[in-house]
Design an enzyme around this catalytic site. Structure first.
Site, PDB file in Angstrom:
ATOM      1  N   GLU A 156      51.713   2.707  93.406  1.00 42.36           N
ATOM      2  CA  GLU A 156      50.352   2.214  93.150  1.00 42.36           C
ATOM      3  C   GLU A 156      49.329   2.520  94.241  1.00 42.36           C
ATOM      4  O   GLU A 156      48.792   1.600  94.875  1.00 42.36           O
ATOM      5  CB  GLU A 156      50.385   0.693  92.919  1.00 42.36           C
ATOM      6  CG  GLU A 156      51.178   0.273  91.716  1.00 42.36           C
ATOM      7  CD  GLU A 156      50.922  -1.182  91.321  1.00 42.36           C
ATOM      8  OE1 GLU A 156      50.292  -1.907  92.105  1.00 42.36           O
ATOM      9  OE2 GLU A 156      51.349  -1.567  90.234  1.00 42.36           O
ATOM     10  N   GLU A 365      57.079  -1.020  86.030  1.00 41.88           N
ATOM     11  CA  GLU A 365      56.908  -2.467  86.234  1.00 41.88           C
ATOM     12  C   GLU A 365      56.199  -3.043  85.025  1.00 41.88           C
ATOM     13  O   GLU A 365      55.273  -2.432  84.498  1.00 41.88           O
ATOM     14  CB  GLU A 365      56.033  -2.788  87.459  1.00 41.88           C
ATOM     15  CG  GLU A 365      56.696  -2.619  88.790  1.00 41.88           C
ATOM     16  CD  GLU A 365      55.764  -2.965  89.965  1.00 41.88           C
ATOM     17  OE1 GLU A 365      54.910  -3.858  89.822  1.00 41.88           O
ATOM     18  OE2 GLU A 365      55.913  -2.316  91.008  1.00 41.88           O
TER      19      GLU A 365
HETATM   20  C1  BG6 Z   1      52.279  -4.421  91.369  1.00 39.59           C
HETATM   21  C2  BG6 Z   1      53.084  -4.139  92.601  1.00 39.59           C
HETATM   22  O1  BG6 Z   1      50.942  -4.286  91.718  1.00 39.59           O
HETATM   23  O2  BG6 Z   1      52.304  -5.647  90.795  1.00 39.59           O
HETATM   24  C3  BG6 Z   1      54.009  -5.237  93.026  1.00 39.59           C
HETATM   25  O3  BG6 Z   1      53.727  -2.917  92.567  1.00 39.59           O
HETATM   26  C4  BG6 Z   1      53.348  -6.581  92.740  1.00 39.59           C
HETATM   27  O4  BG6 Z   1      54.323  -5.066  94.357  1.00 39.59           O
HETATM   28  C5  BG6 Z   1      53.151  -6.680  91.239  1.00 39.59           C
HETATM   29  O5  BG6 Z   1      54.044  -7.673  93.231  1.00 39.59           O
HETATM   30  C6  BG6 Z   1      52.531  -7.977  90.784  1.00 39.59           C
HETATM   31  O6  BG6 Z   1      51.349  -8.238  91.470  1.00 39.59           O
HETATM   32  P1  BG6 Z   1      51.171  -9.590  92.254  1.00 39.59           P
HETATM   33  O7  BG6 Z   1      49.960  -9.412  93.094  1.00 39.59           O
HETATM   34  O8  BG6 Z   1      50.980 -10.623  91.197  1.00 39.59           O
HETATM   35  O9  BG6 Z   1      52.424  -9.815  93.050  1.00 39.59           O
END
Ligand code: BG6
Length: 456
Positions: A156, A365
């Site tokens: 990202e 993800e």
């Molecule tokens: C993505 C990242 O942006 O989303 C993760 O790759 C991150 O590292 C995940 O934890 C969720 O975002 P957040 O800010 O809610 O933890």
């Protein structure tokens, strides 16, 4: 045909803990969170000591792949680039455990934990960080190539660059458009350098990049909205995906930035050539939500991320002066952190990415962050099951319509440290009680995922 990968994901800083064990150096996140006395990942999920238990649980949950990242400050010992054998040994153990449990490792080289000594020398503002990244990536390929087939250069770029240099809620905590553009360019250049050395070294496997994918919708069909959508797509997606997958930085975006008076002279022809000739083999898409946009109306650029959950609900805002404004759809559900729940965006986004890039896609993800009581015997999380089911169905539909999707990773494998949101924003399939000896307990969603995988 190769098996579809069903897995779950993590990142080094968010789960390992052991922040200064075995000669690990300080990362920019260690430094920043300690300096401002904020909740940190010193211990996190303690994956460093419990990885075997965690990987075994992923295997017992029916998964056949595991996504994680390597910590640069654990692997490289000093600015001279000396290798920390203890860091290498740790990751070799993790990789061997993955193979032992039948989990295909999906390995990210950089998930935001830059060594602090590099940050002190300008971090991603400094071109030398690109060279340092290249050297570090080569160490990873040399030491782990026998155990890894799926490599990711960066996780990202947009998220850590925009948050670090534009919004200011991540280290190094700046608010500067020119720093944002330069940092972004250096990261994309560094990614291409790593692809180059990977290909030239003829290492086995494939290499890609992971993007925080935000498919863009417009509020109507007018020309003005379509222009705003293009600006938003450049801002959210194209500067990462076009650059990594096609080798082209969107020319209309460069034109716009240049007409706004930004100096782009550091984007030299030699660097542009590296980007052009060293594109990725696949793209990883992290999907949380889309962006619904309208034309820019008035006011200064305003970027607010809700890192407070319930307390901050409804405060998120994105206005990019002269480009576009993001609007909230009153008809869709949002999480406590203002993330819209919109599986249709994933379906449309996959098809768009497939038609545009024609590269294999992994959904690297996808998940929902919620505050949960984990002191119970088993966390009942029907909202997570519904979220995953709807998103996976969207993926399978896009796949049936021809998109070459090769895997799905739930974020996250187990509860972990959610950056500025702390540990209480939970995404895991497995609950971790951070107050009670970091005990692990699979949630209802873990068993649902297992059952779903076995049927597909
Ligand atoms: C993505 C990242 O942006 O989303 C993760 O790759 C991150 O590292 C995940 O934890 C969720 O975002 P957040 O800010 O809610 O933890």
């Amino acid at each position: 045909m190769k098996q579809f990968l069903w897995g779950s994901a993590t990142a080094s800083y968010q789960c390992e803990g052991a922040w200064r064990e075995d000669d690990k150096l300080e990362s920019m996140w260690d430094h920043y969170l300690h300096e401002f006395q904020l909740e940190n990942g010193d211990v996190a999920s303690d994956f460093y000591h419990r990885f075997d238990e965690d990987l075994k649980m992923a295997k017992e949950g029916g998964q056949n792949s595991f996504r994680f990242s390597l910590s640069w400050p654990r692997i490289i010992k000093n600015p001279q680039g000396e290798v920390n054998e203890k860091g290498i040994a740790f990751y070799r153990s993790v990789l061997k455990a993955c193979h032992h449990y039948g989990l295909v490792p999906n390995v990210t080289i950089y998930h935001w934990d830059l060594p602090q000594y590099l940050e002190a020398q300008g971090g991603w503002q400094n071109e030398e960080t690109c060279q340092a990244f290249l050297d570090y990536a080569k160490v990873c390929f040399d030491y782990f190539h026998d155990l890894v087939d799926i490599w990711v250069t960066f996780n990202e770029p947009r998220w850590f660059i925009f948050n670090g240099y534009f919004i200011g809620n991540y280290p190094p905590g700046c608010h500067d458009v020119d720093m944002t553009i330069k940092g972004a360019f250096h990261v994309m250049y560094a990614s291409a350098l790593a692809v180059k050395v990977f290909k030239e070294g003829k290492y086995p496997g494939k290499i890609g990049i992971v993007h925080s994918y935000t498919p863009v919708n417009g509020i109507d069909e007018t020309v003005e909205t379509r222009i705003a959508m293009r600006y938003a797509d450049n801002y959210c997606n194209n500067w990462v995906l076009d650059t990594a997958a096609l080798g082209e930085i969107p020319i209309d975006m460069l034109g716009k930035l240049s007409s706004e008076g930004h100096d782009l002279s550091y984007m030299t022809p030699d660097k542009i050539a590296v980007i052009k000739h060293h594109t990725v083999d696949f793209i990883g898409l992290n999907y949380y939500a889309r962006a619904l946009v309208k034309p820019y109306t008035t006011g200064e650029t305003t970027l607010i991320v809700n890192n407070k959950g319930k307390e901050g609900k409804g405060t998120s805002k994105t206005i990019v002066k002269g480009w576009f404004e993001q609007v909230s759809d009153p008809n869709t559900k949002k999480t406590e952190w203002d993330t819209e729940i919109y599986p249709q965006g994933l379906y449309e986004g996959i098809l768009n990415a497939w038609h545009k890039y024609h590269l294999p896609i992994y959904i690297t993800e996808n998940g929902i962050g919620v505050s949960e009581d984990v002191t119970v015997e088993q966390v009942q999380d029907p909202y997570r099951i519904e979220f995953m089911k709807e998103h996976i169905e969207a993926i399978l539909k896009a796949k049936e319509e021809g998109a070459d999707v090769r895997g799905y990773y739930a974020w996250s494998a187990f509860d972990l440290y959610s950056w500025k949101n702390g540990c209480e924003k939970r995404y895991g399939l497995v609950a971790i009680d951070f107050e009670d000896q970091l005990k692990r307990k699979p949630k209802a969603s873990y068993y649902w995922y297992k059952d779903f995988i076995s049927k597909h």
